[in-house]
Design a protein around this motif. Sequence first.
Motif, mmCIF file in Angstrom:
data_model
loop_
_atom_site.group_PDB
_atom_site.id
_atom_site.type_symbol
_atom_site.label_atom_id
_atom_site.label_comp_id
_atom_site.label_asym_id
_atom_site.label_seq_id
_atom_site.Cartn_x
_atom_site.Cartn_y
_atom_site.Cartn_z
ATOM 1 N N VAL A 127 140.776 39.111 39.595
ATOM 2 C CA VAL A 127 140.277 38.717 38.283
ATOM 3 C C VAL A 127 139.319 39.798 37.803
ATOM 4 N N ASN A 128 139.199 39.878 36.493
ATOM 5 C CA ASN A 128 138.332 40.870 35.903
ATOM 6 C C ASN A 128 136.899 40.345 35.878
ATOM 7 N N TRP A 129 135.966 41.176 36.285
ATOM 8 C CA TRP A 129 134.534 40.806 36.346
ATOM 9 C C TRP A 129 134.071 40.120 35.061
ATOM 10 N N HIS A 130 134.407 40.705 33.914
ATOM 11 C CA HIS A 130 133.945 40.125 32.651
ATOM 12 C C HIS A 130 134.739 38.868 32.312
ATOM 13 N N GLY A 131 136.058 38.986 32.419
ATOM 14 C CA GLY A 131 136.935 37.887 32.001
ATOM 15 C C GLY A 131 136.654 36.599 32.761
ATOM 16 N N PHE A 132 136.423 36.705 34.031
ATOM 17 C CA PHE A 132 136.321 35.468 34.821
ATOM 18 C C PHE A 132 134.966 34.773 34.628
ATOM 19 N N GLN A 133 134.048 35.469 33.942
ATOM 20 C CA GLN A 133 132.744 34.837 33.672
ATOM 21 C C GLN A 133 132.720 34.146 32.314
ATOM 22 N N PHE A 134 133.809 34.342 31.547
ATOM 23 C CA PHE A 134 133.818 33.852 30.175
ATOM 24 C C PHE A 134 133.743 32.319 30.135
ATOM 25 N N GLY A 135 132.741 31.801 29.418
ATOM 26 C CA GLY A 135 132.640 30.361 29.182
ATOM 27 C C GLY A 135 132.232 29.516 30.380
ATOM 28 N N VAL A 136 131.791 30.135 31.481
ATOM 29 C CA VAL A 136 131.423 29.303 32.647
ATOM 30 C C VAL A 136 129.992 28.772 32.498
ATOM 31 N N GLU A 137 129.723 27.703 33.222
ATOM 32 C CA GLU A 137 128.363 27.138 33.302
ATOM 33 C C GLU A 137 127.541 28.021 34.231
ATOM 34 N N PRO A 138 126.376 28.475 33.816
ATOM 35 C CA PRO A 138 125.538 29.230 34.763
ATOM 36 C C PRO A 138 125.164 28.351 35.963
ATOM 37 N N ALA A 139 125.028 28.975 37.124
ATOM 38 C CA ALA A 139 124.704 28.196 38.333
ATOM 39 C C ALA A 139 123.202 28.218 38.588
ATOM 40 N N GLU A 140 122.685 27.085 39.048
ATOM 41 C CA GLU A 140 121.283 27.020 39.482
ATOM 42 C C GLU A 140 121.193 27.531 40.922
ATOM 43 N N CYS A 141 119.966 27.763 41.378
ATOM 44 C CA CYS A 141 119.773 28.223 42.758
ATOM 45 C C CYS A 141 119.981 27.052 43.723
ATOM 46 N N VAL A 142 120.732 27.304 44.781
ATOM 47 C CA VAL A 142 120.996 26.275 45.786
ATOM 48 C C VAL A 142 120.018 26.468 46.951
ATOM 49 N N PRO A 143 119.130 25.510 47.199
ATOM 50 C CA PRO A 143 118.218 25.680 48.344
ATOM 51 C C PRO A 143 119.004 25.682 49.658
ATOM 52 N N VAL A 144 118.635 26.579 50.564
ATOM 53 C CA VAL A 144 119.309 26.628 51.873
ATOM 54 C C VAL A 144 118.263 26.510 52.977
ATOM 55 N N GLU A 145 118.704 26.192 54.168
ATOM 56 C CA GLU A 145 117.802 26.085 55.307
ATOM 57 C C GLU A 145 117.227 27.477 55.613
ATOM 58 N N GLY A 146 116.047 27.490 56.174
ATOM 59 C CA GLY A 146 115.391 28.759 56.480
ATOM 60 C C GLY A 146 116.209 29.675 57.374
ATOM 61 N N ASP A 147 116.997 29.086 58.273
ATOM 62 C CA ASP A 147 117.774 29.934 59.190
ATOM 63 C C ASP A 147 119.198 30.175 58.686
ATOM 64 N N HIS A 148 119.477 29.795 57.452
ATOM 65 C CA HIS A 148 120.809 30.039 56.883
ATOM 66 C C HIS A 148 120.995 31.553 56.721
ATOM 67 N N PRO A 149 122.174 32.104 57.094
ATOM 68 C CA PRO A 149 122.341 33.554 56.941
ATOM 69 C C PRO A 149 122.324 33.967 55.468
ATOM 70 N N ALA A 150 121.476 34.934 55.151
ATOM 71 C CA ALA A 150 121.438 35.468 53.788
ATOM 72 C C ALA A 150 122.577 36.453 53.615
ATOM 73 N N TYR A 151 122.787 37.256 54.650
ATOM 74 C CA TYR A 151 123.896 38.218 54.587
ATOM 75 C C TYR A 151 124.287 38.670 55.977
ATOM 76 N N ILE A 152 125.457 39.324 56.022
ATOM 77 C CA ILE A 152 125.908 39.992 57.248
ATOM 78 C C ILE A 152 126.017 41.470 56.878
ATOM 79 N N LEU A 153 125.456 42.337 57.693
ATOM 80 C CA LEU A 153 125.620 43.768 57.439
ATOM 81 C C LEU A 153 126.141 44.401 58.724
ATOM 82 N N TYR A 154 127.315 44.999 58.603
ATOM 83 C CA TYR A 154 127.932 45.594 59.790
ATOM 84 C C TYR A 154 127.315 46.957 60.067
ATOM 85 N N THR A 155 127.040 47.202 61.335
ATOM 86 C CA THR A 155 126.461 48.490 61.720
ATOM 87 C C THR A 155 127.141 48.992 62.984
#
Length: 634
Positions: A211-239
Amino acid sequence: MGYSDVYAAWQADPERFWLEQAEAIDWDEAPSKALFDRGDHLYDWFADGKVNTCWNAVDRHVEAGRGEQTAIIWDSPVTHTKRWITFFELRNRVATLAGALRAKGVQKGDRVVIYMPMIPEALEAMLACARLGAIHSVVFGGFASHELAVRIDDAKPKAIIAASCGIEPGRIVHYKPLLDGALDQASHKPDFCVIFQREQEVAELTPGRDVNWHGFQFGVEPAECVPVEGDHPAYILYTSGTTGAPKGVVRPTAGHLVALNWTMKNIYNVEPGEVFWAASDVGWVVGHSYICYAPLIHGNTTVVFEGKPVGTPDAGTFWRVIEEHGVRSFFTAPTAFRAVKRQDPAGEMVKDYDLSGLRAIYLAGERADPDTIEWLQKTTGKPVYDHWWQTETGYTIAGNPVGIEPLPVKIGSPTVAMPGYDIRILGEDGHEVPDGELGAIAVKLPLPPGTLPTLWNAPERFRKSYLDHFPGYYETGDAGMKDEDGYLWIMARTDDVINVAGHRLSTGGMEEVLAGHPDVAECAVIGVKDDLKGQLPMGFLCLNAGCDRPHEEIVRECVARVRDQIGPVAAFKLAAVVDRLPKTRSGKILRATMAKVADGDEVRTPATIDDPAILDEIRDAIRPLGYGGTRVSA
Ligand code: COA
Ligand code: AMP
């Protein structure tokens, strides 16, 4: 309070120290305590709190009335473009992107691979994932399809967000074919791919998948922030690790927020609202921590620079950006300044710019050589601070706590342990060695908030790589020593990881690629010294008996093979065919001895070597490559 008071306060009560730092973060639910002991030397921080990274990096600054402040400055000399994005605009853009991802099914805990160059949309993609509690994994653009495929198969993303292209000086990096190639190779298939079309190249979308970055955002509802647990992974970075399979470093959400926020004032000495610039890439940990998250969490303006230290257009680019955008603290890898120094040895271009707003320059990612530090001090008149850390920790292990109290600089040392880190130098027997003696650098457990709690999909590898060797300690993989003032000196890696232009690469991974060449019976890759990039990989190839093809042809194919399978970032260009490799009698390849031979260092023939004459054969084979003799610096 000076540094020693702060360090002592942390030592006296680490949990209290970190709970106090946690007050600077907006919590949806405050954690009941700081440290959670999972037993067996495994720990989490702030695990029962609820929090959202995007809220803390973006929305809260808007709520606090700072929406008009610039959050991101994009400076792209390779496209002759500049852009300024306020926190208000960033909040709206990220909320809409997150809304579009959510509408296509991305939820908390889903993985999203991001394969993008140095454009603001890369940060927006990271923040949109954080907003939903989705776990992003950014893959550096200099990696080839195969490396991307390996990461896709490990992270199993629901979606991939990519750009149509990246821009390297003189060439366009076609991301879309690289992505397609990766998805052909990977067993895992994402539900969909989002493609950000750049002006420089519009990629053809794959129907039903892209999907196109611009096209797929057209007319969508903005999302609110979802609270997560403190130990929830924020990201994975391969090294890179010892083998070709990269390690998926997991970054825990709450500790990441608390610790990064602490570093901005205490290490980088900036106040909210000031401009901070890390010249790296979002594909590396420096980019995650100091292009995206830390400056934004702390309310700083971050600079996203799409260019190189030299050639875009010249060696004055860094100074131009610092002056033009009012950068207060600047952070990059020593190799970048070696490139600048090579083109402007007298520092003439520095004089063309007003650097009066710049307070200090920070270096990390590889050993900072004294020549480069002294050149920088002399030409800029600014303090230059080396600091040492790794993908695993996400921020400084040892540095100069400038925002607390600038400590005297000892050139060649990244200075002292930061609060949170109890650094010990251990001998092979696991006991501490006296000051001034070389040993393995280890950190007494628990590691501080924000550091890796495990490896993605690989808890056993986590234990084996970092915890097993010295029980009760985290093994950093670096060797070094401490002096009588508590200053740390980082000397070398203890594993098969090399550092090429500040990029962490695995020689084992390159060996796996070379071993796949049909004419190669056995091989070894070592890191050799390079004046610009610090180290370069060099390959040694033993051919199958009876192979009579020209050696140059095989070397050429091997070089192409590494570029094709790992990527241009491996910078693998040096290789030689040899009859045999130096080994111990038990069959272990003597890579460290080979590196000494290549670098022209004094070589003490190991007592365990099978046949000492092999070292001369090695030396002769690499003389034509400019190695193996007395090194003459360029
Ligand atoms: N996408 C695609 N290809 C990339 C890339 C990216 N994001 N980044 C680098 N490459 C390519 C380069 O074009 C080069 O290709 P080539 O072999 O065709 O010339 C190759 O990968 C090797 O790159 P690099 O080792 O970076 O060398 P370089 O000659 O392009 O630049 C420096 C040398 C010193 C200028 C450069 O390494 C630099 O700016 N380093 C800064 C340090 C840094 O960012 N470190 C990150 C951790 S802090
Ligand atoms: P990375 O995980 O890519 O950040 O690479 C981390 C490794 O780079 C460390 O383990 C060190 O080997 C090396 N490194 C990083 N910073 C420094 C530094 N300031 N001095 C010496 N080596 C460093």
